[in-house]
Design an enzyme around this catalytic site. Sequence first.
Site, PDB file in Angstrom:
ATOM      1  N   THR A 135      -7.038  12.638  15.931  1.00 39.21           N
ATOM      2  CA  THR A 135      -6.588  13.603  14.936  1.00 39.21           C
ATOM      3  C   THR A 135      -5.084  13.845  15.022  1.00 39.21           C
ATOM      4  O   THR A 135      -4.484  13.696  16.099  1.00 39.21           O
ATOM      5  CB  THR A 135      -7.345  14.935  15.157  1.00 39.21           C
ATOM      6  OG1 THR A 135      -6.707  15.970  14.412  1.00 39.21           O
ATOM      7  CG2 THR A 135      -7.327  15.370  16.627  1.00 39.21           C
ATOM      8  N   ASP A 136      -4.510  14.295  13.914  1.00 35.81           N
ATOM      9  CA  ASP A 136      -3.095  14.696  13.925  1.00 35.81           C
ATOM     10  C   ASP A 136      -2.886  16.008  14.691  1.00 35.81           C
ATOM     11  O   ASP A 136      -1.748  16.379  14.997  1.00 35.81           O
ATOM     12  CB  ASP A 136      -2.557  14.836  12.492  1.00 35.81           C
ATOM     13  CG  ASP A 136      -3.293  15.873  11.645  1.00 35.81           C
ATOM     14  OD1 ASP A 136      -4.336  16.390  12.086  1.00 35.81           O
ATOM     15  OD2 ASP A 136      -2.819  16.170  10.529  1.00 35.81           O
ATOM     16  N   GLU A 137      -3.997  16.725  14.985  1.00 34.42           N
ATOM     17  CA  GLU A 137      -3.854  18.045  15.617  1.00 34.42           C
ATOM     18  C   GLU A 137      -3.313  17.942  17.047  1.00 34.42           C
ATOM     19  O   GLU A 137      -2.861  18.933  17.606  1.00 34.42           O
ATOM     20  CB  GLU A 137      -5.191  18.796  15.574  1.00 34.42           C
ATOM     21  CG  GLU A 137      -5.670  18.934  14.138  1.00 34.42           C
ATOM     22  CD  GLU A 137      -6.778  19.945  13.899  1.00 34.42           C
ATOM     23  OE1 GLU A 137      -6.922  20.882  14.697  1.00 34.42           O
ATOM     24  OE2 GLU A 137      -7.503  19.767  12.904  1.00 34.42           O
ATOM     25  N   TYR A 161      -9.938  22.282  20.812  1.00 32.81           N
ATOM     26  CA  TYR A 161     -10.314  21.018  20.164  1.00 32.81           C
ATOM     27  C   TYR A 161      -9.183  20.005  20.274  1.00 32.81           C
ATOM     28  O   TYR A 161      -9.373  18.869  20.725  1.00 32.81           O
ATOM     29  CB  TYR A 161     -10.664  21.261  18.687  1.00 32.81           C
ATOM     30  CG  TYR A 161     -10.677  20.002  17.843  1.00 32.81           C
ATOM     31  CD1 TYR A 161     -11.630  19.004  18.060  1.00 32.81           C
ATOM     32  CD2 TYR A 161      -9.721  19.779  16.843  1.00 32.81           C
ATOM     33  CE1 TYR A 161     -11.637  17.834  17.297  1.00 32.81           C
ATOM     34  CE2 TYR A 161      -9.719  18.619  16.075  1.00 32.81           C
ATOM     35  CZ  TYR A 161     -10.678  17.651  16.304  1.00 32.81           C
ATOM     36  OH  TYR A 161     -10.688  16.491  15.560  1.00 32.81           O
ATOM     37  N   LYS A 165      -9.021  16.379  22.290  1.00 36.81           N
ATOM     38  CA  LYS A 165      -8.745  15.089  21.643  1.00 36.81           C
ATOM     39  C   LYS A 165      -7.492  14.453  22.251  1.00 36.81           C
ATOM     40  O   LYS A 165      -7.434  13.235  22.439  1.00 36.81           O
ATOM     41  CB  LYS A 165      -8.575  15.271  20.130  1.00 36.81           C
ATOM     42  CG  LYS A 165      -9.832  15.660  19.379  1.00 36.81           C
ATOM     43  CD  LYS A 165     -10.946  14.618  19.412  1.00 36.81           C
ATOM     44  CE  LYS A 165     -10.635  13.364  18.640  1.00 36.81           C
ATOM     45  NZ  LYS A 165     -11.834  12.460  18.567  1.00 36.81           N
TER      46      LYS A 165
END
Length: 361
Positions: A135-137, A161, A165
Amino acid sequence: MQNVLVTGGAGFIGSNFIRYLLPSEPQIKIVNLDALTYAGSLENLTDVANEPRYTFVQGNICNEELVLSLLRQHRIDTVVHFAAESHVDRSISNPHQFIETNVVGTLSLLTACRRVWLEEKALPLAAVRFHHVSTDEVYGTLQPTDPAFSETTPYAPNSPYAASKASSDHLVRAYHHTYGLPVTITNCSNNYGPYQFPEKLIPLMLLNALTGQPLPIYGDGQQIRDWLYVSDHCEAIKLVITQGRSGETYNIGGNNQPANLEIVQELCALLDELVPDSPHCPHKSLIHYVADRPGHDRRYAIDIAKVKTEVGWEPRESLISGLRKTVNWYLANSEWIAKISQQKNYQQWLHKNYQQRGVQK
Ligand code: NAD
Ligand code: TYD
């Protein structure tokens, strides 16, 4: 790609990926390993369930023995790793499960691949690939004038989260660097489209609007995400696996960056147009501001220059075309909605998450 192990293939993006990949390559066989948590459902795969080139295995990615046996039995040459706990709000309520699945689960898959591909040398090294869907998060949040995230942006995850990741990305990178495992990683922005579990913004708003319930906007609704239609993401993953360089990371994004409030207003306008007889028109009257998410990232944006240059990918759908397809899909699939949303776990989650934010459910 001949024999592909997809993890988390009963979830939103994984099920769309299986539906995309199977018909695109007649030689491909897919094994889908999924634990069927609250977020996974075989209802997402009814149309491929009887395809002879598709096998479903219910199981946990943390079960290394099971993963080893699947790699050997099916002569797996490509792992496409989607399985994860994926919802930021749930990670704030229960971070432990995110570490178990996203970090320990990824380590289990990497360990099994190392054993079969590097130690047992079951297949030529040039024929295998571990692809990690991320993810970009992991990059944290952007200020309004900051440049978009690139592959060299330092990691700064802000939610449990995102932190889980980020950890899994580091493990994948380390298995390449230390052991020479052939890997690729894609860091993608927010996806939307058919079969998305209705805890995420777009399907949650659609389901609430259709039943005349409040549309809960966190904070001021000015947070920005880079929205990508799910089939565009599936295409990007396939291209990165087949044409991307081993050991590399590729950022994937939709070039669509409106604020959350604009997305919800657009969904309301589409529903007004497509369901004009609804007693809930105009749907935007259901918009309701609620308590913000703790640590809420303000803005994400993705620079897709690398994936565009190296593998020739760019999104096909605009936000308008993708949202229209999505709304039409949810309108046409009321049976799916009923089955998914009647789950006890889902109703409990809605109660827990929205009651504390000031929306009764
Ligand atoms: P999802 O929550 O819809 O699906 C996750 C799937 O993984 C479910 O089918 C679930 O049953 C399965 N799963 C969970 N734990 C498991 C375990 N221990 N063993 C086996 N299976 C397990 O998630 P999604 O939205 O489809 O996301 C898929 C992947 O893409 C995730 O890794 C996520 O981090 C990443 N991603 C998602 C988005 C997005 O917008 N949804 C954006 C970028 C990246
Ligand atoms: P979400 O779909 O949970 O994805 P992510 O947190 O991974 O970006 O949320 C997207 C955006 O929508 C995020 O800024 C939080 C916001 N949001 C709301 O305003 N209301 C809601 O009920 C939900 C679920 C999300």
